[in-house]
Scaffold this motif. Structure first.
Motif, PDB file in Angstrom:
ATOM      1  N   ALA A   1       0.840  -1.207   0.000  1.00 53.97           N
ATOM      2  CA  ALA A   1       0.000   0.000   0.000  1.00 53.97           C
ATOM      3  C   ALA A   1       0.869   1.248   0.000  1.00 53.97           C
ATOM      4  CB  ALA A   1      -0.923  -0.009   1.217  1.00 53.97           C
ATOM      5  N   SER A   2       1.977   1.200   0.758  1.00 47.59           N
ATOM      6  CA  SER A   2       2.919   2.320   0.802  1.00 47.59           C
ATOM      7  C   SER A   2       3.561   2.549  -0.560  1.00 47.59           C
ATOM      8  CB  SER A   2       4.001   2.050   1.849  1.00 47.59           C
ATOM      9  OG  SER A   2       5.033   3.014   1.784  1.00 47.59           O
ATOM     10  N   VAL A   3       3.993   1.463  -1.180  1.00 46.86           N
ATOM     11  CA  VAL A   3       4.641   1.556  -2.496  1.00 46.86           C
ATOM     12  C   VAL A   3       3.661   2.079  -3.542  1.00 46.86           C
ATOM     13  CG1 VAL A   3       5.653   0.195  -4.371  1.00 46.86           C
ATOM     14  CG2 VAL A   3       6.339  -0.240  -2.014  1.00 46.86           C
ATOM     15  N   ARG A   4       2.453   1.572  -3.526  1.00 43.18           N
ATOM     16  CA  ARG A   4       1.439   2.022  -4.499  1.00 43.18           C
ATOM     17  C   ARG A   4       1.138   3.508  -4.335  1.00 43.18           C
ATOM     18  NH1 ARG A   4      -4.338  -0.973  -4.580  1.00 43.18           N
ATOM     19  NH2 ARG A   4      -4.368  -0.127  -2.460  1.00 43.18           N
ATOM     20  N   ALA A   5       1.025   3.956  -3.078  1.00 44.80           N
ATOM     21  CA  ALA A   5       0.688   5.356  -2.825  1.00 44.80           C
ATOM     22  C   ALA A   5       1.829   6.306  -3.139  1.00 44.80           C
ATOM     23  CB  ALA A   5       0.267   5.526  -1.367  1.00 44.80           C
ATOM     24  N   ASN A   6       3.057   5.823  -2.947  1.00 45.28           N
ATOM     25  CA  ASN A   6       4.216   6.726  -3.015  1.00 45.28           C
ATOM     26  C   ASN A   6       5.033   6.602  -4.291  1.00 45.28           C
ATOM     27  OD1 ASN A   6       5.606   8.780  -1.532  1.00 45.28           O
ATOM     28  ND2 ASN A   6       7.282   7.331  -1.193  1.00 45.28           N
ATOM     29  N   GLN A   7       4.925   5.459  -4.999  1.00 42.89           N
ATOM     30  CA  GLN A   7       5.811   5.232  -6.141  1.00 42.89           C
ATOM     31  C   GLN A   7       5.096   4.922  -7.455  1.00 42.89           C
ATOM     32  OE1 GLN A   7       8.810   2.688  -3.454  1.00 42.89           O
ATOM     33  NE2 GLN A   7       9.595   3.016  -5.508  1.00 42.89           N
TER      34      GLN A   7
ATOM     35  N   ASN B   1       0.422   5.784 -11.436  1.00 34.40           N
ATOM     36  CA  ASN B   1      -1.009   6.026 -11.194  1.00 34.40           C
ATOM     37  C   ASN B   1      -1.505   4.922 -10.265  1.00 34.40           C
ATOM     38  OD1 ASN B   1      -3.682   6.626 -11.153  1.00 34.40           O
ATOM     39  ND2 ASN B   1      -4.070   6.219 -13.315  1.00 34.40           N
ATOM     40  N   PRO B   2      -1.645   5.196  -8.965  1.00 34.69           N
ATOM     41  CA  PRO B   2      -2.012   4.159  -7.999  1.00 34.69           C
ATOM     42  C   PRO B   2      -3.270   3.386  -8.362  1.00 34.69           C
ATOM     43  CG  PRO B   2      -1.310   6.148  -6.860  1.00 34.69           C
ATOM     44  CD  PRO B   2      -1.389   6.503  -8.315  1.00 34.69           C
ATOM     45  N   ASP B   3      -4.223   4.018  -9.019  1.00 37.81           N
ATOM     46  CA  ASP B   3      -5.481   3.347  -9.359  1.00 37.81           C
ATOM     47  C   ASP B   3      -5.304   2.254 -10.412  1.00 37.81           C
ATOM     48  OD1 ASP B   3      -6.892   4.871  -7.563  1.00 37.81           O
ATOM     49  OD2 ASP B   3      -7.486   6.385  -9.054  1.00 37.81           O
ATOM     50  N   ASP B   4      -4.129   2.191 -11.022  1.00 36.24           N
ATOM     51  CA  ASP B   4      -3.878   1.164 -12.044  1.00 36.24           C
ATOM     52  C   ASP B   4      -3.453  -0.170 -11.443  1.00 36.24           C
ATOM     53  OD1 ASP B   4      -4.475   2.964 -14.036  1.00 36.24           O
ATOM     54  OD2 ASP B   4      -2.384   3.433 -14.519  1.00 36.24           O
ATOM     55  N   TYR B   5      -3.334  -0.248 -10.119  1.00 38.96           N
ATOM     56  CA  TYR B   5      -2.788  -1.442  -9.471  1.00 38.96           C
ATOM     57  C   TYR B   5      -3.736  -1.968  -8.399  1.00 38.96           C
ATOM     58  CZ  TYR B   5       1.465   0.160 -11.736  1.00 38.96           C
ATOM     59  OH  TYR B   5       2.389   0.581 -12.670  1.00 38.96           O
ATOM     60  N   ILE B   6      -3.765  -3.297  -8.255  1.00 36.35           N
ATOM     61  CA  ILE B   6      -4.556  -3.920  -7.198  1.00 36.35           C
ATOM     62  C   ILE B   6      -3.628  -4.771  -6.319  1.00 36.35           C
ATOM     63  CG2 ILE B   6      -6.666  -3.975  -8.564  1.00 36.35           C
ATOM     64  CD1 ILE B   6      -6.181  -7.020  -8.923  1.00 36.35           C
ATOM     65  N   ILE B   7      -4.058  -4.986  -5.082  1.00 33.99           N
ATOM     66  CA  ILE B   7      -3.317  -5.799  -4.111  1.00 33.99           C
ATOM     67  C   ILE B   7      -4.254  -6.890  -3.602  1.00 33.99           C
ATOM     68  CG2 ILE B   7      -2.200  -5.789  -1.841  1.00 33.99           C
ATOM     69  CD1 ILE B   7      -1.559  -2.793  -2.359  1.00 33.99           C
ATOM     70  N   PHE B   8      -3.766  -8.129  -3.548  1.00 31.47           N
ATOM     71  CA  PHE B   8      -4.584  -9.213  -3.000  1.00 31.47           C
ATOM     72  C   PHE B   8      -3.689 -10.161  -2.200  1.00 31.47           C
ATOM     73  CE2 PHE B   8      -3.549 -10.192  -7.460  1.00 31.47           C
ATOM     74  CZ  PHE B   8      -2.887 -11.406  -7.340  1.00 31.47           C
TER      75      PHE B   8
END
Length: 342
Positions: free
Chosen positions: A204-210, A213-220
């Motif tokens: 979540a930190s990596v998606r938000a900070n790096q 476009n964070p909305d292009d990625y999902i985490i499961f």
């Protein structure tokens, strides 16, 4: 007694005296750190929410505050701490070699790590191993990942996790290993891997900070196992282990008792014996650890309780806006709790 036996006996006695004298002269970790004037802690290299210098060079994060709590316990000063960025592959070696006094850098406590020289204090954050992938891949669960390539940090428990998942489910996952977590993240965003595996909060930190476009990625989730990240000290100094343990638990216990950074001074007037012992109004706890009686008061006064620490680094007051989840108190449905301060 024969002369030979007398000489041997005297020799053994002399050796014993020398050994006892050497042991008496050996300094404890606490004495060494106090003499130096600051605490050294292993940290993440650059992970928002856990360990990262801000724009002014001041280190911030959940693991950083865990270190600062110990510095407050020893020196009554949250800034009496220095931080050594360590990769996953080097963190345990650095702790064992004495390059750092304390390793609050997010590390899963495992049997092998424990048996090879690390003593782990109670958990400072719970989570799970997860995969992050681009939404465009059309992948939403582990079973969809057959043949995928995965960027993974070497020397981490996630390396074991992804290997085990691949074998158990017959997915034939392709591992691309990186010593530094930053390198693994950069490779993922450069499309060198289909997925990145790490702890869910880190992702979540990596998606938000790096992420571009964070909305292009999902985490499961990678599996259904809950991970416990636990700070560590070296084997061989029980007092040091106790100080690390209770300096962290002071923040958890404060939340359990409703003691906050803003009301801690008022709480000094409380007639509740549990609060009085906790804050050092009634002495004993500090002396038991070789610390000032008000060590817990000082920690809460300078850093707040666990909820306050979580909120500013990972939660509602942070960029990540993560929910407490497993990191809520037990009485609130989570897993976080403290042993009693008596």
């Amino acid at each position: 007694m024969s002369l030979r036996k007398l000489i041997i006996s005297a020799g053994i006695g002399f050796i014993s005296i020398v050994a006892l004298s050497a042991a008496a002269k050996a300094e404890s970790t606490l004495q060494i750190v106090q003499k130096r004037g600051y605490l050294t802690c292993g940290s993440n290299e650059a992970t928002l929410g856990f360990g990262l210098p801000n724009s002014k060079g001041y280190w911030e994060g959940l693991d950083i505050d865990t270190c600062r709590a110990m510095a407050v316990a020893i020196f009554a000063d949250k800034d009496a701490a220095r931080f050594v960025p360590l990769s996953g592959a080097k963190r345990m070696t650095a702790l064992a070699a004495g390059e750092v006094d304390y390793l609050p850098r997010t590390t899963i406590g495992t049997l092998q790590r424990d048996a090879n020289g690390a003593n782990f204090i109670p958990t400072n954050s719970y989570g799970y191993d997860g995969f992050m992938v681009r939404k465009s891949l059309g992948v939403a669960k582990v079973q969809d990942m057959a043949g995928a390539s995965v960027c993974v940090q070497s020397g981490s428990t996630t390396e074991v996790t992804v290997s085990d998942i691949s074998r158990a489910l017959g997915l034939d996952l392709k591992l691309t290993l990186f010593e530094a977590p930053i390198a693994a993240r950069e490779a993922f965003f450069a499309d060198r891997c289909d997925a990145l595996i790490a702890g869910d909060s880190f992702l979540a930190s990596v998606r938000a900070n790096q992420a571009p476009n964070p909305d292009d990625y999902i985490i499961f989730p990678a599996n259904d196992i809950i991970n416990a990240s636990r700070p560590a000290v070296r084997h061989g100094d029980d007092q040091w282990f106790d100080i690390a343990k209770w300096s962290f638990l002071a923040m958890v216990r404060a939340e359990e008792m409703g003691v906050t950074q803003s009301n801690v001074d008022e709480m000094l007037k409380s007639q509740d014996p549990n609060i009085r012992r906790f804050l050092g109004v009634e002495p004993g706890n500090g002396a038991a650890l070789g610390l000032d009686e008000k060590f817990a008061y000082n920690i809460v006064k300078q850093l707040g309780n666990y909820a306050e620490m979580f909120d500013r680094n990972l939660g509602s007051k942070s960029k990540l806006k993560l929910s407490r989840g497993y990191n809520a108190l037990v009485k609130d449905g989570g897993l976080m709790q403290s042993d009693p301060f008596n």
